[in-house]
Design an enzyme around this catalytic site. Structure first.
Site, PDB file in Angstrom:
ATOM      1  N   PHE A 170       0.807  -1.220   0.000  1.00 41.02           N
ATOM      2  CA  PHE A 170       0.000   0.000   0.000  1.00 41.02           C
ATOM      3  C   PHE A 170       0.843   1.275   0.000  1.00 41.02           C
ATOM      4  O   PHE A 170       0.311   2.370   0.160  1.00 41.02           O
ATOM      5  CB  PHE A 170      -0.933   0.009   1.224  1.00 41.02           C
ATOM      6  N   CYS A 171       2.134   1.136  -0.180  1.00 38.07           N
ATOM      7  CA  CYS A 171       3.031   2.289  -0.163  1.00 38.07           C
ATOM      8  C   CYS A 171       2.877   3.115  -1.436  1.00 38.07           C
ATOM      9  O   CYS A 171       2.561   2.586  -2.515  1.00 38.07           O
ATOM     10  CB  CYS A 171       4.473   1.793  -0.028  1.00 38.07           C
ATOM     11  N   GLY A 172       3.116   4.406  -1.329  1.00 32.25           N
ATOM     12  CA  GLY A 172       3.078   5.269  -2.505  1.00 32.25           C
ATOM     13  C   GLY A 172       4.130   4.911  -3.532  1.00 32.25           C
ATOM     14  O   GLY A 172       4.027   5.309  -4.695  1.00 32.25           O
ATOM     15  N   PHE A 173       5.148   4.139  -3.119  1.00 30.65           N
ATOM     16  CA  PHE A 173       6.203   3.716  -4.038  1.00 30.65           C
ATOM     17  C   PHE A 173       5.948   2.326  -4.614  1.00 30.65           C
ATOM     18  O   PHE A 173       6.836   1.728  -5.210  1.00 30.65           O
ATOM     19  CB  PHE A 173       7.555   3.734  -3.326  1.00 30.65           C
TER      20      PHE A 173
END
Length: 200
Positions: free
Chosen positions: A74-77
């Protein structure tokens, strides 16, 4: 108007990443292995557990170049997942393996169970080896992350998701690459190429 909205969203994402980095110092530091112990060990002396629960001794990768990456669904990266798979596809036949270590160490941005993580990988085309979910920083960090902390020294432990450790064929050379190093970055490719040319 659409361009303004897009720029605003991009700015929000970058700001969120910056906040994450700024808050990292509140995370308990990763205690490195004692220097003498770390010097005696190689990456091949450590064991992980695969995401399906099977033993994952790193000795099975002896003589290969390994890229160890702490991932988070779920990380932006998370866009880096596709690039990481491309690295595996590009270099695998030359003795390269990429190992993902799912972790909720940063803002708990990973699924709660290994099954959920495995299902997510299967539906998104991730085929490189994945370990089970585990902490990569703090007192409970995986031993290989404590070893890497001792090997690289300084402020080169993970500060966020998608930190990368490039481990040489000898299992001793460790080169860190931060979250902001995209899998397509020429510097990362150059380092992989150089590592592949070195002897075990």
């Amino acid at each position: 108007m659409k361009r303004s909205i897009a720029l605003g969203i991009a700015g929000f994402v970058l700001a969120g990443a910056a906040v994450g980095y700024a808050q990292f110092p509140k995370t308990p530091p990763t205690p490195p292995l004692p220097t003498a112990q770390a010097a005696r060990l190689t990456a091949w002396d450590f064991r992980l557990t695969a995401i399906d629960g099977a033993p994952m001794p790193l000795s099975q990768y002896r003589g290969k170049v390994v890229l160890l990456v702490n991932t988070a669904s779920f990380c932006g990266f998370k866009k880096q997942f596709a690039g990481l798979q491309q690295l595996q596809d590009t270099y695998a036949k030359r003795g390269f393996v990429l190992i993902g270590v799912p972790s909720g160490s940063f803002k708990d941005q990973e699924y709660g169970s290994n099954k959920e993580i495995a299902d997510h990988c299967n539906t998104t085309g991730i085929r490189f080896p994945m370990a089970e979910k585990a902490p990569v920083v703090g007192p409970g960090a995986l031993p290989i992350y404590r070893w890497a902390a001792a090997k690289v020294g300084g402020d080169n432990t993970p500060r966020w998701n998608f930190h990368k450790y490039l481990i040489g064929r000898d299992g001793r050379r460790v080169t860190p690459f931060g979250t902001m190093t995209d899998p397509s970055d020429p510097k990362l490719h150059e380092a992989i190429e150089a590592a592949l040319k070195q002897r075990a």
